[in-house]
Enzyme design. Sequence first.
Site, PDB file in Angstrom:
ATOM      1  N   TYR A 248      24.725  -1.201 -15.032  1.00  0.00           N
ATOM      2  CA  TYR A 248      24.890   0.325 -14.837  1.00  0.00           C
ATOM      3  C   TYR A 248      26.463   0.188 -14.910  1.00  0.00           C
ATOM      4  CZ  TYR A 248      27.427   4.767 -13.601  1.00  0.00           C
ATOM      5  OH  TYR A 248      28.010   5.850 -12.725  1.00  0.00           O
TER       6      TYR A 248
HETATM    7  O1  UGB Z   1      31.594   5.220  -8.557  1.00  0.00           O
HETATM    8  C1  UGB Z   1      30.875   4.394  -9.352  1.00  0.00           C
HETATM    9  O2  UGB Z   1      30.956   4.997 -10.170  1.00  0.00           O
HETATM   10  C2  UGB Z   1      29.739   4.788  -8.380  1.00  0.00           C
HETATM   11  O3  UGB Z   1      29.970   5.377  -7.283  1.00  0.00           O
HETATM   12  C3  UGB Z   1      28.251   4.552  -6.596  1.00  0.00           C
HETATM   13  O4  UGB Z   1      28.618   3.310  -6.756  1.00  0.00           O
HETATM   14  P1  UGB Z   1      29.034   2.892  -4.953  1.00  0.00           P
HETATM   15  O5  UGB Z   1      30.587   3.384  -5.074  1.00  0.00           O
HETATM   16  O6  UGB Z   1      28.297   1.934  -4.924  1.00  0.00           O
HETATM   17  O7  UGB Z   1      28.305   3.718  -4.336  1.00  0.00           O
HETATM   18  P2  UGB Z   1      27.033   3.804  -2.498  1.00  0.00           P
HETATM   19  O8  UGB Z   1      25.646   3.116  -3.751  1.00  0.00           O
HETATM   20  O9  UGB Z   1      27.597   4.948  -1.457  1.00  0.00           O
HETATM   21  O10 UGB Z   1      28.382   2.850  -2.114  1.00  0.00           O
HETATM   22  C4  UGB Z   1      29.237   3.256  -1.123  1.00  0.00           C
HETATM   23  C5  UGB Z   1      29.805   1.732  -0.236  1.00  0.00           C
HETATM   24  O11 UGB Z   1      28.856   1.064   0.329  1.00  0.00           O
HETATM   25  C6  UGB Z   1      28.304  -0.050   0.636  1.00  0.00           C
HETATM   26  N1  UGB Z   1      27.055  -0.481   1.244  1.00  0.00           N
HETATM   27  C7  UGB Z   1      25.835   0.290   0.193  1.00  0.00           C
HETATM   28  C8  UGB Z   1      25.144   0.400   0.669  1.00  0.00           C
HETATM   29  C9  UGB Z   1      24.369  -0.889   1.256  1.00  0.00           C
HETATM   30  O12 UGB Z   1      23.166  -0.895   2.104  1.00  0.00           O
HETATM   31  N2  UGB Z   1      25.333  -1.036   2.541  1.00  0.00           N
HETATM   32  C10 UGB Z   1      26.855  -0.542   2.170  1.00  0.00           C
HETATM   33  O13 UGB Z   1      27.432  -2.047   3.091  1.00  0.00           O
HETATM   34  C11 UGB Z   1      29.002  -0.977  -0.792  1.00  0.00           C
HETATM   35  O14 UGB Z   1      28.846  -2.084  -0.607  1.00  0.00           O
HETATM   36  C12 UGB Z   1      29.770   0.487  -1.443  1.00  0.00           C
HETATM   37  O15 UGB Z   1      31.058  -0.597  -0.292  1.00  0.00           O
HETATM   38  C13 UGB Z   1      27.762   5.205  -7.255  1.00  0.00           C
HETATM   39  O16 UGB Z   1      26.138   4.724  -6.498  1.00  0.00           O
HETATM   40  C14 UGB Z   1      27.315   5.446  -8.571  1.00  0.00           C
HETATM   41  O17 UGB Z   1      26.078   6.303  -9.383  1.00  0.00           O
HETATM   42  C15 UGB Z   1      28.708   5.660  -8.790  1.00  0.00           C
HETATM   43  O18 UGB Z   1      28.837   6.335  -9.918  1.00  0.00           O
END
Ligand code: UGB
Length: 436
Positions: A248
């Site tokens: 991504y």
């Molecule tokens: O800023 C971005 O550019 C991206 O932001 C977002 O990604 P992320 O920051 O990864 O958000 P998100 O999946 O909500 O996980 C949030 C937290 O929960 C943790 N997490 C996640 C899943 C889980 O089961 N457990 C957990 O602890 C995980 O480790 C993380 O620390 C958008 O989805 C992406 O499309 C893109 O725009």
Amino acid sequence: MKQMSHLDDDDVPSTPGKFKIDKSPYFHRSTRSLPKLAFWSLLFLGFIFIFFYRSPSSPSPVSSDPSRRSLRTYSWGGPAWEKRVRSSARVRTRRGVSVLVTGAAGFVGTHVSSALKRRGDGVLGLDNFNDYYDPSLKRARQALLERSGIFVVEGDINDAALLRKLFEVVPFTHVMHLAAQAGVRYAMENPSSYVHSNIAGFVNLLEVCKSANPQPAIVWASSSSVYGLNTKVPFSEKDRTDQPASLYAATKKAGEEIAHTYNHIYGLSLTGLRFFTVYGPWGRPDMAYFFFTKDILRGKAISVFEGANHGTVARDFTYIDDIVKGCLGALDTAEKSTGSGGKKRGAAQLRVFNLGNTSPVPVTHLVSILERLLKVKAKRNIMKLPRNGDVQFTHANISSAQRELGYKPTTDLQTGLKKFARWYLGYYKGGKKAAS
Ligand SMILES: O=C(O)[C@H]1O[C@H](OP(=O)(O)OP(=O)(O)OC[C@H]2O[C@@H](n3ccc(=O)[nH]c3=O)[C@H](O)[C@@H]2O)[C@H](O)[C@@H](O)[C@H]1O
């Protein structure tokens, strides 16, 4: 109405002569077989009819390979359709602009489209309504937009003929490009969908924009994920972005390089916005804050990630209203493109900005806020951060956006999640009608 389909013509039998009547075994059978033959022929024709002429507005069968979702048949064109396009894109104030918003039925797309319409700009939406997450949520957002006079055209950014038609009908001054394959972890399941939307689709859009007359200015969604494995915080636009942790992130980084090329050769004005974990009402069900809410309400355990040696995993969670202000600031300060007829007449604007909140919050704290708001204790499974594209920490330096876009986030996570929880409980009827 023009029917657009990506189905190959090769699928249609093109050699009618191969059914030679004089060699047909049926020809020599007794006339008693004729009703039977007529029945099977009609049934066969019925199937052919249903297969090729099924209503474009009814959803096509879900493909087992989501990267091929664009093979759906979309319907567009005709005088009534063009009238709707024109009316939706009509500017209603003296200094207003006309904006094509791609991904308009998405989370950020819906909010940005509504905000533009509210201040009198012309807005036309475009969305392919794919099933990466529950399409009924996208349809509900579409209904919301239509109530405020925004038409969302159903189509894919890879469809050059459709994009050219839209620019033929409306000389858009701006494109807000938010259509993308989102999600960090899903990239391991379906890599080609990222290439299809974030690279091929983006190039297709830029090809059409470069040939449009006048060329529009383009603002588009990059991502905080381009900072990848960087450890220096807060992340600044000047930092390296050459070690992505997910496909991504790699496709968003590729988008930034592609933007550079189209700016350099064709004089397109391009602004990339690196969004930091955007959340809020009408959000994306694939994001942690959203499915944590759903699972907590159902009493289902949630996996909460932690780094090596119990290290904190944190995000610079950014509330949707702040992001919308950043998007509008980017549109309002975007300079005109400088090309015409596919040629550049002078240097054009090329920018990239962080849009974050500047205050990272540990994921464990996000869960505690949700517990308080939902009045339910979460069943937490603490797990080591899987190696599936996630990074441990994000933190935006926003001084550049502050200076040039007037961007100033004002919503802390507690306040923003309260608004999200209120929306979630209302939309899903107190959590009883669960999000799918
Ligand atoms: O800023 C971005 O550019 C991206 O932001 C977002 O990604 P992320 O920051 O990864 O958000 P998100 O999946 O909500 O996980 C949030 C937290 O929960 C943790 N997490 C996640 C899943 C889980 O089961 N457990 C957990 O602890 C995980 O480790 C993380 O620390 C958008 O989805 C992406 O499309 C893109 O725009």
